[in-house]
Design a protein around this motif. Structure first.
Motif, PDB file in Angstrom:
ATOM      1  N   PRO A  33       0.788  -1.230   0.000  1.00 28.59           N
ATOM      2  CA  PRO A  33       0.000   0.000   0.000  1.00 28.59           C
ATOM      3  C   PRO A  33       0.822   1.283   0.000  1.00 28.59           C
ATOM      4  O   PRO A  33       0.284   2.352  -0.296  1.00 28.59           O
ATOM      5  CB  PRO A  33      -0.830  -0.106   1.279  1.00 28.59           C
ATOM      6  CG  PRO A  33      -0.052  -1.039   2.167  1.00 28.59           C
ATOM      7  CD  PRO A  33       0.608  -2.015   1.246  1.00 28.59           C
ATOM      8  N   ALA A  58       1.747   7.115  -0.331  1.00 25.54           N
ATOM      9  CA  ALA A  58       0.687   6.180  -0.698  1.00 25.54           C
ATOM     10  C   ALA A  58       0.890   5.683  -2.116  1.00 25.54           C
ATOM     11  O   ALA A  58       1.283   6.439  -3.011  1.00 25.54           O
ATOM     12  CB  ALA A  58      -0.676   6.856  -0.565  1.00 25.54           C
ATOM     13  N   TYR A 105      -2.679   0.780  -5.454  1.00 23.33           N
ATOM     14  CA  TYR A 105      -2.706  -0.399  -4.587  1.00 23.33           C
ATOM     15  C   TYR A 105      -3.981  -1.201  -4.832  1.00 23.33           C
ATOM     16  O   TYR A 105      -5.080  -0.642  -4.895  1.00 23.33           O
ATOM     17  CB  TYR A 105      -2.626   0.035  -3.122  1.00 23.33           C
ATOM     18  CG  TYR A 105      -2.739  -1.083  -2.123  1.00 23.33           C
ATOM     19  CD1 TYR A 105      -1.883  -2.177  -2.173  1.00 23.33           C
ATOM     20  CD2 TYR A 105      -3.716  -1.047  -1.123  1.00 23.33           C
ATOM     21  CE1 TYR A 105      -1.983  -3.206  -1.246  1.00 23.33           C
ATOM     22  CE2 TYR A 105      -3.818  -2.067  -0.189  1.00 23.33           C
ATOM     23  CZ  TYR A 105      -2.954  -3.144  -0.254  1.00 23.33           C
ATOM     24  OH  TYR A 105      -3.063  -4.160   0.662  1.00 23.33           O
ATOM     25  N   PRO A 137      -4.561   4.221  -0.143  1.00 28.11           N
ATOM     26  CA  PRO A 137      -4.645   4.588   1.280  1.00 28.11           C
ATOM     27  C   PRO A 137      -5.054   6.047   1.471  1.00 28.11           C
ATOM     28  O   PRO A 137      -4.729   6.917   0.649  1.00 28.11           O
ATOM     29  CB  PRO A 137      -3.208   4.359   1.782  1.00 28.11           C
ATOM     30  CG  PRO A 137      -2.588   3.423   0.812  1.00 28.11           C
ATOM     31  CD  PRO A 137      -3.207   3.763  -0.512  1.00 28.11           C
ATOM     32  N   ARG A 192      -2.672  -2.454   9.985  1.00 26.09           N
ATOM     33  CA  ARG A 192      -2.857  -2.198   8.557  1.00 26.09           C
ATOM     34  C   ARG A 192      -2.980  -0.685   8.349  1.00 26.09           C
ATOM     35  O   ARG A 192      -4.058  -0.100   8.496  1.00 26.09           O
ATOM     36  CB  ARG A 192      -4.079  -2.942   8.033  1.00 26.09           C
ATOM     37  CG  ARG A 192      -3.879  -4.449   8.057  1.00 26.09           C
ATOM     38  CD  ARG A 192      -5.075  -5.204   7.511  1.00 26.09           C
ATOM     39  NE  ARG A 192      -4.852  -6.652   7.609  1.00 26.09           N
ATOM     40  CZ  ARG A 192      -5.794  -7.564   7.417  1.00 26.09           C
ATOM     41  NH1 ARG A 192      -7.035  -7.192   7.131  1.00 26.09           N
ATOM     42  NH2 ARG A 192      -5.494  -8.851   7.514  1.00 26.09           N
ATOM     43  N   GLU A 252      -2.940   0.989   5.764  1.00 22.59           N
ATOM     44  CA  GLU A 252      -3.791   1.378   4.644  1.00 22.59           C
ATOM     45  C   GLU A 252      -5.233   1.603   5.060  1.00 22.59           C
ATOM     46  O   GLU A 252      -6.023   2.210   4.318  1.00 22.59           O
ATOM     47  CB  GLU A 252      -3.742   0.305   3.530  1.00 22.59           C
ATOM     48  CG  GLU A 252      -4.207  -1.077   3.933  1.00 22.59           C
ATOM     49  CD  GLU A 252      -3.099  -1.972   4.468  1.00 22.59           C
ATOM     50  OE1 GLU A 252      -3.211  -3.198   4.268  1.00 22.59           O
ATOM     51  OE2 GLU A 252      -2.152  -1.457   5.094  1.00 22.59           O
TER      52      GLU A 252
END
Length: 512
Positions: free
Chosen positions: A197, A213, A217, A222, A504, A506
């Motif tokens: 990400p 970012a 992704y 993100p 996470r 993201e």
């Protein structure tokens, strides 16, 4: 077929109470207030971390600090969910077509950071290359062959039934890299191109690592567009940086500052029980420490409760067994308890003069150093004199992997019991995570048998036998199981961790 796993892990507890912020100047310099922090924008994030990654590559380390970076830039076929079970990531669907053959159908249209499409050829090339890397190949040794059936289908053949393959495919050891860059000899430490990400921007050694970012992704762009990880080794300095608005999140919260952080509604403190087990590692090849009775004497002389009080402000659980609590096959059967009289009996039975046992406990952070100070005092009660040595994480990892040490405070964050035992105790992991350099044929055979036993109930019996044997051998001294602590600006949302400590990023964003 998707394999499950037995866990006894508690749910996340989020604590946040009201009180005024502590005032003061930042030890990092140039303090800012909350308003100035907000001017940074609602799409940037600054994270404080204790240890600098030894590398940005995926295949040349086995450290938690490196895994944090790898999870940002690389993707794997599977990833662990909230309960530490493997779930598909790059994989769309999969089939276990026989005891030893697996077919994985990839998501289509996944992009690498260089704009190229991720295909089955990249998967085959990545895992094949990783199998040649001694630091991480314990996570893919069960794989005999991996091949691209077509652009989006991968076939993996294992050396027998595997209870751990899907867990192994979550590990950064099996991160998927572009085949063309592997073939060209790209230095992934300097140019970490993956499909994760976030994209790497800059690494200022000893100071920070910056990311942006990855808009393409496969899981969605993100919300955080710019992210900087600040390396702040000293615990209270990380807390001060959060209070001053210099950072938005702390990955390793100083346990002594927990009440201080909880006392402000500007911040959220997140606590989560973990599988992370911490030990006093003992090099079993060194004189004195090669004696099983000496190791039992050391084990019995150490007061875990005092370590947890002094090093972790009481926020941890004492461990006596060689394997983590709450995992399949864990047991205290045959494990020593704190008993100074028994420790002296073990020492007498060893025939070793305690004054002859040379121990220098190496530590890579303040928490480990505080624990070592308690151990130093405990062992003096049975005539063993210890020194304490501090070193940076990269040097510490190299010294312990190569066996150039006598004792050290370390730890391991397993997602399943088999992988833990393979990494920490199997003789094939000497030079890697088996830092005690234990080489016991009975332990190896039990671990291999468990790894090939797909049925969880049958596997549990074997794992318990392995743990009992390890408690008998006492190759190292289990100390405590951590409680994960994360602190962050209360205006952040989407922050969650699992028992392995993974966040996470993201999924994180600032509240509108």
């Amino acid at each position: 077929m998707k394999m499950g796993k037995k866990h006894l892990i508690s749910l996340v507890t989020v604590l946040s109470i009201s009180l005024s912020l502590l005032a003061g100047c930042s030890q990092q310099g140039g303090g800012t207030d909350k308003g100035e922090s907000e001017e940074k924008g609602k799409d940037s994030l600054v994270v404080a971390t204790m240890s600098e990654t030894p590398t940005l590559g995926a295949y040349d380390h086995n450290s938690v600090a490196g895994d944090y970076m790898n999870k940002l830039t690389y993707s794997t076929l599977f990833r662990t969910d909230a309960d530490l079970n493997p779930e598909p990531s790059l994989v769309d669907t999969y089939e276990n077509t026989s005891d030893t053959e697996w077919l994985f159908h990839l998501k289509q249209g996944v992009k690498f950071h260089d704009g190229s499409e991720l295909t089955a050829e990249d998967v085959a090339a990545s895992i094949t290359y990783s199998k040649t890397c001694p630091e991480v190949n314990l996570y893919n040794r069960c794989i005999l062959t991996v091949e691209a059936v077509d652009n989006y289908t991968v076939k993996i053949v294992t050396d027998g039934p595997s209870a751990t393959l899907l867990y192994d495919l979550c590990h950064h050891a099996n991160a998927i890299l572009p085949k063309k860059l592997l073939d060209s000899g790209n230095d992934f430490n300097e140019n970490p191109i993956g499909s994760g990400p976030f994209q790497f921007v800059e690494w200022k050694r000893g100071d920070s690592v910056e990311f942006k970012a990855f808009e393409d992704y496969f899981g969605g762009a993100p919300a955080i567009k710019s992210m900087t990880w600040k390396i702040i080794p000293e615990g209270s300095s990380r807390t001060i940086a959060l209070e001053a608005g210099e950072v938005d999140m702390i990955i390793e919260v100083e346990a002594m500052d927990v009440e201080r952080i909880e006392s402000s509604d500007e911040f959220t403190l997140l606590k989560h029980d973990s599988t992370n087990i911490n030990w006093l590692m003992l090099n079993n090849e060194k004189p004195g420490l090669d004696n099983q009775n000496v190791r039992h004497a050391i084990n019995s002389a150490i007061n875990r409760d005092d370590i947890i009080a002094a090093a972790l402000n009481g926020i941890a659980t004492p461990v006596y067994s060689a394997s983590p609590m709450g995992m399949l096959g864990s047991t205290d059967e045959g494990a020593d308890t704190f008993d100074v009289k028994k420790a002296q009996e073990y020492m007498d039975a060893s025939g070793v003069d305690p004054a002859s046992v040379e121990m220098s406990i190496i530590c890579s952070n303040d928490t480990k150093k505080r624990a070592a100070e308690v151990i130093q005092a405990n062992l003096s009660e049975i005539g063993i004199n210890c020194e304490i040595e501090s070193m940076d994480l990269a040097t510490y990892l190299s010294a312990t992997a190569d066996g150039n040490y006598t004792a050290s405070i370390g730890g391991y964050s397993p997602s399943d019991m088999v992988s833990y035992l393979v990494g920490v105790y199997h003789s094939k992991s000497i030079g890697g995570a088996n830092t005690t350099r234990l080489n016991d044929p009975e332990v190896d055979a039990l671990i291999d048998q468990a790894a090939a036993t797909v049925d969880p109930a049958a596997r549990e019996v074997i794992l318990k036998q392995a743990t009992v044997r390890l408690n008998e051998l006492c190759s190292q001294v289990s100390l405590y199981q951590s409680v994960l602590l994360r602190a962050y600006d209360s205006d952040l949302q989407g922050v969650a961790i699992n028992a392995g400590g993974h966040i996470r990023f993201e999924d994180i964003s600032w509240k509108a």
